[in-house]
Design a protein around this motif. Structure first.
Motif, PDB file in Angstrom:
ATOM      1  N   SER A 229      15.803 -12.109  -9.116  1.00 18.93           N
ATOM      2  CA  SER A 229      15.980 -12.698  -7.843  1.00 18.93           C
ATOM      3  C   SER A 229      17.236 -12.902  -6.680  1.00 18.93           C
ATOM      4  N   THR A 230      18.286 -12.683  -6.852  1.00 16.93           N
ATOM      5  CA  THR A 230      19.590 -12.049  -6.748  1.00 16.93           C
ATOM      6  C   THR A 230      19.138 -11.009  -5.700  1.00 16.93           C
ATOM      7  N   ILE A 231      18.721  -9.310  -6.316  1.00 18.41           N
ATOM      8  CA  ILE A 231      18.273  -8.251  -5.683  1.00 18.41           C
ATOM      9  C   ILE A 231      17.094  -9.200  -4.469  1.00 18.41           C
ATOM     10  N   CYS A 232      15.894  -9.601  -5.094  1.00 17.53           N
ATOM     11  CA  CYS A 232      14.946 -10.639  -3.859  1.00 17.53           C
ATOM     12  C   CYS A 232      15.353 -10.696  -2.331  1.00 17.53           C
ATOM     13  N   SER A 233      16.892 -11.782  -2.792  1.00 16.24           N
ATOM     14  CA  SER A 233      17.303 -12.623  -1.796  1.00 16.24           C
ATOM     15  C   SER A 233      17.744 -11.441  -1.086  1.00 16.24           C
ATOM     16  N   GLN A 234      18.067 -10.415  -0.536  1.00 18.01           N
ATOM     17  CA  GLN A 234      18.625 -10.150   0.237  1.00 18.01           C
ATOM     18  C   GLN A 234      16.902  -9.161   1.343  1.00 18.01           C
ATOM     19  N   THR A 235      16.348  -9.761   1.043  1.00 14.83           N
ATOM     20  CA  THR A 235      14.693  -9.162   1.851  1.00 14.83           C
ATOM     21  C   THR A 235      14.782 -10.001   2.423  1.00 14.83           C
ATOM     22  N   GLN A 236      13.974 -10.097   3.567  1.00 14.51           N
ATOM     23  CA  GLN A 236      13.112 -10.611   4.035  1.00 14.51           C
ATOM     24  C   GLN A 236      12.137 -12.087   3.657  1.00 14.51           C
ATOM     25  N   ASN A 237      11.873 -10.885   2.581  1.00 17.68           N
ATOM     26  CA  ASN A 237      10.688 -11.974   2.079  1.00 17.68           C
ATOM     27  C   ASN A 237      10.640 -12.452   0.655  1.00 17.68           C
ATOM     28  N   GLN A 238      11.814 -13.204   0.192  1.00 14.11           N
ATOM     29  CA  GLN A 238      12.255 -12.768  -1.655  1.00 14.11           C
ATOM     30  C   GLN A 238      11.020 -12.492  -2.342  1.00 14.11           C
ATOM     31  N   LYS A 239      10.100 -13.450  -2.001  1.00 14.41           N
ATOM     32  CA  LYS A 239       8.730 -13.626  -2.966  1.00 14.41           C
ATOM     33  C   LYS A 239       7.942 -12.802  -2.697  1.00 14.41           C
ATOM     34  N   ILE A 240       7.500 -11.800  -1.722  1.00  8.00           N
ATOM     35  CA  ILE A 240       6.941 -10.935  -1.547  1.00  8.00           C
ATOM     36  C   ILE A 240       7.894  -9.301  -2.402  1.00  8.00           C
ATOM     37  N   CYS A 241       8.957  -9.729  -1.985  1.00  2.00           N
ATOM     38  CA  CYS A 241       9.825  -8.164  -3.178  1.00  2.00           C
ATOM     39  C   CYS A 241       9.483  -8.622  -4.248  1.00  2.00           C
ATOM     40  N   GLU A 242       9.508  -9.621  -4.918  1.00  3.84           N
ATOM     41  CA  GLU A 242       9.360 -10.061  -6.428  1.00  3.84           C
ATOM     42  C   GLU A 242       7.490  -9.243  -6.643  1.00  3.84           C
TER      43      GLU A 242
ATOM     44  N   GLU B 156       3.784  -2.747   8.417  1.00  2.00           N
ATOM     45  CA  GLU B 156       4.477  -4.767   7.865  1.00  2.00           C
ATOM     46  C   GLU B 156       4.478  -4.168   6.052  1.00  2.00           C
ATOM     47  N   ASP B 157       3.591  -3.590   6.090  1.00  2.00           N
ATOM     48  CA  ASP B 157       3.577  -3.417   3.964  1.00  2.00           C
ATOM     49  C   ASP B 157       4.978  -2.612   3.711  1.00  2.00           C
ATOM     50  N   MET B 158       4.623  -1.376   4.630  1.00  2.00           N
ATOM     51  CA  MET B 158       5.983  -0.481   4.031  1.00  2.00           C
ATOM     52  C   MET B 158       7.347  -0.947   4.614  1.00  2.00           C
ATOM     53  N   LEU B 159       7.098  -1.738   5.237  1.00  2.00           N
ATOM     54  CA  LEU B 159       8.985  -2.347   5.802  1.00  2.00           C
ATOM     55  C   LEU B 159       9.243  -3.276   4.896  1.00  2.00           C
ATOM     56  N   LEU B 160       8.187  -4.509   4.020  1.00  2.00           N
ATOM     57  CA  LEU B 160       8.796  -4.612   2.661  1.00  2.00           C
ATOM     58  C   LEU B 160       9.099  -3.795   1.610  1.00  2.00           C
ATOM     59  N   THR B 161       8.570  -2.932   1.409  1.00  2.00           N
ATOM     60  CA  THR B 161       8.631  -1.993   0.035  1.00  2.00           C
ATOM     61  C   THR B 161      10.049  -1.587   0.729  1.00  2.00           C
ATOM     62  N   SER B 162       9.959  -0.719   1.528  1.00  2.00           N
ATOM     63  CA  SER B 162      11.437  -0.119   2.033  1.00  2.00           C
ATOM     64  C   SER B 162      13.055  -1.166   1.142  1.00  2.00           C
ATOM     65  N   GLU B 163      12.089  -2.087   2.055  1.00  2.00           N
ATOM     66  CA  GLU B 163      13.497  -3.325   1.985  1.00  2.00           C
ATOM     67  C   GLU B 163      13.880  -3.684   0.100  1.00  2.00           C
ATOM     68  N   THR B 164      13.003  -3.747  -0.590  1.00  2.00           N
ATOM     69  CA  THR B 164      13.052  -3.538  -1.461  1.00  2.00           C
ATOM     70  C   THR B 164      13.209  -2.764  -2.590  1.00  2.00           C
ATOM     71  N   ALA B 165      13.157  -1.634  -2.194  1.00  2.00           N
ATOM     72  CA  ALA B 165      14.114  -0.636  -2.516  1.00  2.00           C
ATOM     73  C   ALA B 165      15.224  -0.176  -2.501  1.00  2.00           C
ATOM     74  N   ILE B 166      15.353  -0.397  -1.685  1.00  2.00           N
ATOM     75  CA  ILE B 166      16.690  -0.706  -0.727  1.00  2.00           C
ATOM     76  C   ILE B 166      17.774  -1.419  -1.263  1.00  2.00           C
ATOM     77  N   SER B 167      16.866  -3.008  -1.617  1.00  2.00           N
ATOM     78  CA  SER B 167      18.043  -3.684  -2.361  1.00  2.00           C
ATOM     79  C   SER B 167      18.150  -3.606  -3.600  1.00  2.00           C
ATOM     80  N   VAL B 168      16.706  -2.944  -4.435  1.00  2.00           N
ATOM     81  CA  VAL B 168      17.147  -2.434  -5.685  1.00  2.00           C
ATOM     82  C   VAL B 168      17.919  -1.773  -5.453  1.00  2.00           C
TER      83      VAL B 168
END
Ligand SMILES: *[C@@H]1O[C@H](CO)[C@@H](O)[C@H](O)[C@H]1NC(C)=O
Ligand SMILES: *[C@@H]1O[C@H](CO)[C@@H](O)[C@H](O)[C@H]1NC(C)=O
Length: 176
Positions: free
Chosen positions: A33-46, A155-167
């Motif tokens: 949750s902490t990791i994904c809260s740093q992205t645009q969309n926490q649910k999608i990141c999780e 959009e999928d690429m952006l969300l996936t990138s944000e997830t990897a960046i935050s992790v």
């Protein structure tokens, strides 16, 4: 008798420690949750992370690798799709724009590969090319006509990138 008791209690302490650590293996939900809260969309990141079955028992080093492997798959998927659009279209200016995207996604493949190698060597602080994934994905999409059917995969690429960046930011901070 005294030494027997001593050994017995040492063994049971070791055993409890072992059980404690083996039970706590795996990234707890609050860390996700902490990791994904740093992205645009926490649910999608999780959901991006938990879609990989390894995530439920992963430690932080494995979570870093998983995030990069998911990103790599998304890059490959988009690369192939942009290549098909480039090859299928007969409109020359649109073909050129898709061609630029193909080149951009080749660069993305290289950047993710470098990040994955750094992660394998646990050099998390040196993983700093991931921010460019988003910039490059935008550069591709912005060069296309506004009615391009590719905005969803961008959009999928952006969300996936944000997830990897935050992790990887989290792992770099926690493990060094
Ligand atoms: C490109 O054309 C091929 C062959 O007609 C088709 O299978 C494919 O779905 C098309 N791809 C795109 C992205 O339009
Ligand atoms: C090619 O596509 C662009 C952008 O969609 C459009 O403005 C242009 O009229 C098209 N050219 C031809 C020859 O169809």
């Amino acid at each position: 008798m005294a030494s027997f008791t001593f050994i017995y209690s040492s063994v049971s302490i070791l055993l409890s420690l072992f059980l404690l650590f083996s039970q706590s293996k795996g990234v707890p939900q609050d860390v996700l949750s902490t990791i994904c809260s740093q992205t645009q969309n926490q649910k999608i990141c999780e959901s991006i992370l938990t879609k990989d079955p390894r995530t439920s028992s992963a430690d932080l080093p494995l979570l870093s690798l998983i995030s990069l492997e998911i990103t790599s798959k998304q890059v490959d998927n988009n690369f192939n799709t942009f290549k098909q659009f480039r090859d299928n279209t007969t409109n020359l200016s649109v073909k050129n724009a898709f061609g630029k995207c193909v080149t951009i996604y080749q660069q993305l493949q290289d950047k993710v590969k470098v990040a994955h190698q750094l992660s394998e060597h646990k050099k998390y602080k040196e993983i700093n090319g991931l921010g460019q994934l988003k910039t490059l994905a935008y550069a591709c999409e912005n060069g296309l006509p506004s009615d391009s059917p590719t905005s969803a995969i961008t959009e999928d690429m952006l969300l996936t990138s944000e997830t990897a960046i935050s992790v990887n930011d989290y792992v770099a901070t926690s493990l060094s």
